[in-house]
Design a protein around this motif. Structure first.
Motif, PDB file in Angstrom:
ATOM      1  N   PRO A  16       2.096 -19.099  -9.645  1.00 11.14           N
ATOM      2  CA  PRO A  16       2.999 -19.765  -8.696  1.00 11.14           C
ATOM      3  C   PRO A  16       4.455 -19.317  -8.826  1.00 11.14           C
ATOM      4  N   GLU A  17       4.917 -19.067 -10.046  1.00  7.96           N
ATOM      5  CA  GLU A  17       6.316 -18.660 -10.214  1.00  7.96           C
ATOM      6  C   GLU A  17       6.582 -17.270  -9.616  1.00  7.96           C
ATOM      7  N   LEU A  18       5.574 -16.396  -9.647  1.00  9.00           N
ATOM      8  CA  LEU A  18       5.725 -15.085  -9.024  1.00  9.00           C
ATOM      9  C   LEU A  18       5.759 -15.206  -7.504  1.00  9.00           C
ATOM     10  N   GLN A  19       4.924 -16.085  -6.968  1.00  5.13           N
ATOM     11  CA  GLN A  19       4.925 -16.316  -5.518  1.00  5.13           C
ATOM     12  C   GLN A  19       6.280 -16.841  -5.069  1.00  5.13           C
ATOM     13  N   GLU A  20       6.820 -17.791  -5.829  1.00 12.45           N
ATOM     14  CA  GLU A  20       8.105 -18.378  -5.478  1.00 12.45           C
ATOM     15  C   GLU A  20       9.228 -17.335  -5.566  1.00 12.45           C
ATOM     16  N   ARG A  21       9.211 -16.530  -6.610  1.00 17.85           N
ATOM     17  CA  ARG A  21      10.287 -15.561  -6.847  1.00 17.85           C
ATOM     18  C   ARG A  21      10.249 -14.377  -5.871  1.00 17.85           C
ATOM     19  N   TYR A  22       9.050 -13.846  -5.596  1.00 16.84           N
ATOM     20  CA  TYR A  22       8.945 -12.583  -4.866  1.00 16.84           C
ATOM     21  C   TYR A  22       8.331 -12.669  -3.472  1.00 16.84           C
ATOM     22  N   ALA A  23       8.013 -13.849  -2.988  1.00 14.17           N
ATOM     23  CA  ALA A  23       7.271 -13.992  -1.731  1.00 14.17           C
ATOM     24  C   ALA A  23       7.898 -13.242  -0.556  1.00 14.17           C
ATOM     25  N   GLU A  24       9.209 -13.248  -0.446  1.00  8.87           N
ATOM     26  CA  GLU A  24       9.882 -12.639   0.702  1.00  8.87           C
ATOM     27  C   GLU A  24      10.347 -11.207   0.440  1.00  8.87           C
ATOM     28  N   GLU A  25      10.080 -10.679  -0.754  1.00 10.91           N
ATOM     29  CA  GLU A  25      10.600  -9.360  -1.105  1.00 10.91           C
ATOM     30  C   GLU A  25       9.529  -8.310  -1.388  1.00 10.91           C
ATOM     31  N   ILE A  26       8.253  -8.693  -1.434  1.00 10.93           N
ATOM     32  CA  ILE A  26       7.243  -7.727  -1.854  1.00 10.93           C
ATOM     33  C   ILE A  26       7.130  -6.575  -0.880  1.00 10.93           C
ATOM     34  N   PRO A  27       6.781  -5.433  -1.370  1.00  8.82           N
ATOM     35  CA  PRO A  27       6.568  -5.109  -2.770  1.00  8.82           C
ATOM     36  C   PRO A  27       7.902  -5.014  -3.520  1.00  8.82           C
ATOM     37  N   VAL A  28       7.861  -5.405  -4.774  1.00 10.83           N
ATOM     38  CA  VAL A  28       9.020  -5.315  -5.651  1.00 10.83           C
ATOM     39  C   VAL A  28       8.658  -4.363  -6.780  1.00 10.83           C
ATOM     40  N   ASP A  44       0.838  -1.208   0.000  1.00 15.25           N
ATOM     41  CA  ASP A  44       0.000   0.000   0.000  1.00 15.25           C
ATOM     42  C   ASP A  44       0.871   1.256   0.000  1.00 15.25           C
ATOM     43  N   ASP A  45       1.923   1.237   0.825  1.00 15.92           N
ATOM     44  CA  ASP A  45       2.836   2.386   0.885  1.00 15.92           C
ATOM     45  C   ASP A  45       3.554   2.575  -0.450  1.00 15.92           C
ATOM     46  N   ALA A  46       4.040   1.480  -1.027  1.00 18.14           N
ATOM     47  CA  ALA A  46       4.751   1.549  -2.307  1.00 18.14           C
ATOM     48  C   ALA A  46       3.830   2.063  -3.408  1.00 18.14           C
ATOM     49  N   ARG A  47       2.606   1.565  -3.430  1.00 12.01           N
ATOM     50  CA  ARG A  47       1.631   1.985  -4.443  1.00 12.01           C
ATOM     51  C   ARG A  47       1.390   3.494  -4.377  1.00 12.01           C
ATOM     52  N   ALA A  48       1.293   4.033  -3.169  1.00 10.80           N
ATOM     53  CA  ALA A  48       1.051   5.469  -3.008  1.00 10.80           C
ATOM     54  C   ALA A  48       2.205   6.283  -3.584  1.00 10.80           C
ATOM     55  N   VAL A  49       3.440   5.861  -3.327  1.00 10.11           N
ATOM     56  CA  VAL A  49       4.607   6.567  -3.857  1.00 10.11           C
ATOM     57  C   VAL A  49       4.654   6.449  -5.374  1.00 10.11           C
ATOM     58  N   ILE A  50       4.481   5.241  -5.881  1.00  9.91           N
ATOM     59  CA  ILE A  50       4.534   5.011  -7.331  1.00  9.91           C
ATOM     60  C   ILE A  50       3.436   5.789  -8.035  1.00  9.91           C
ATOM     61  N   ASP A  51       2.244   5.772  -7.481  1.00  7.36           N
ATOM     62  CA  ASP A  51       1.129   6.499  -8.084  1.00  7.36           C
ATOM     63  C   ASP A  51       1.431   7.995  -8.161  1.00  7.36           C
ATOM     64  N   ARG A  52       1.949   8.544  -7.085  1.00  6.32           N
ATOM     65  CA  ARG A  52       2.269   9.977  -7.032  1.00  6.32           C
ATOM     66  C   ARG A  52       3.361  10.335  -8.045  1.00  6.32           C
ATOM     67  N   VAL A  53       4.459   9.566  -8.054  1.00  3.86           N
ATOM     68  CA  VAL A  53       5.576   9.857  -8.949  1.00  3.86           C
ATOM     69  C   VAL A  53       5.163   9.701 -10.402  1.00  3.86           C
ATOM     70  N   CYS A  54       4.470   8.629 -10.722  1.00  7.69           N
ATOM     71  CA  CYS A  54       4.049   8.412 -12.109  1.00  7.69           C
ATOM     72  C   CYS A  54       3.075   9.489 -12.569  1.00  7.69           C
ATOM     73  N   ALA A  55       2.165   9.895 -11.700  1.00  8.81           N
ATOM     74  CA  ALA A  55       1.223  10.966 -12.050  1.00  8.81           C
ATOM     75  C   ALA A  55       1.969  12.271 -12.309  1.00  8.81           C
TER      76      ALA A  55
END
Length: 83
Positions: A43-55, A17-28
């Motif tokens: 499943p491949e996204l869950q395996e790759r990014y599960a411990e790092e989100i948001p990416v 949620d925090d990342a989305r707010a920053v990205i939304d503001r900057v992109c706008a």
């Protein structure tokens, strides 16, 4: 138009949620678009990014994970990735 920024996230993630707010503001501000993809969509996204989100990816390359630094994101989108 292809989005320059991709946010990998999952529902219920407060850091996402925090990342989305920053990205939304900057992109706008910069007239850029972004896409958000839930890691629960594949499943491949869950395996790759599960411990790092948001990416965050910029132009297809990993830019940040866990938190999005607004200044770094602005610099990357302006073509100054070293800032």
């Amino acid at each position: 138009m292809t989005a320059r920024v991709t946010l990998y996230s999952k529902p219920g993630c407060h850091l996402c949620d925090d990342a989305r707010a920053v990205i939304d503001r900057v992109c706008a501000d910069l007239g850029e678009s972004y896409e958000e993809i839930s890691i629960l969509s594949a499943p491949e996204l869950q395996e790759r990014y599960a411990e790092e989100i948001p990416v965050t990816l910029v132009d297809g390359r990993q830019h940040d994970f866990w938190r999005v630094d607004e200044g770094r994101l602005r610099a990357a989108l302006a073509g100054r990735p070293g800032l």
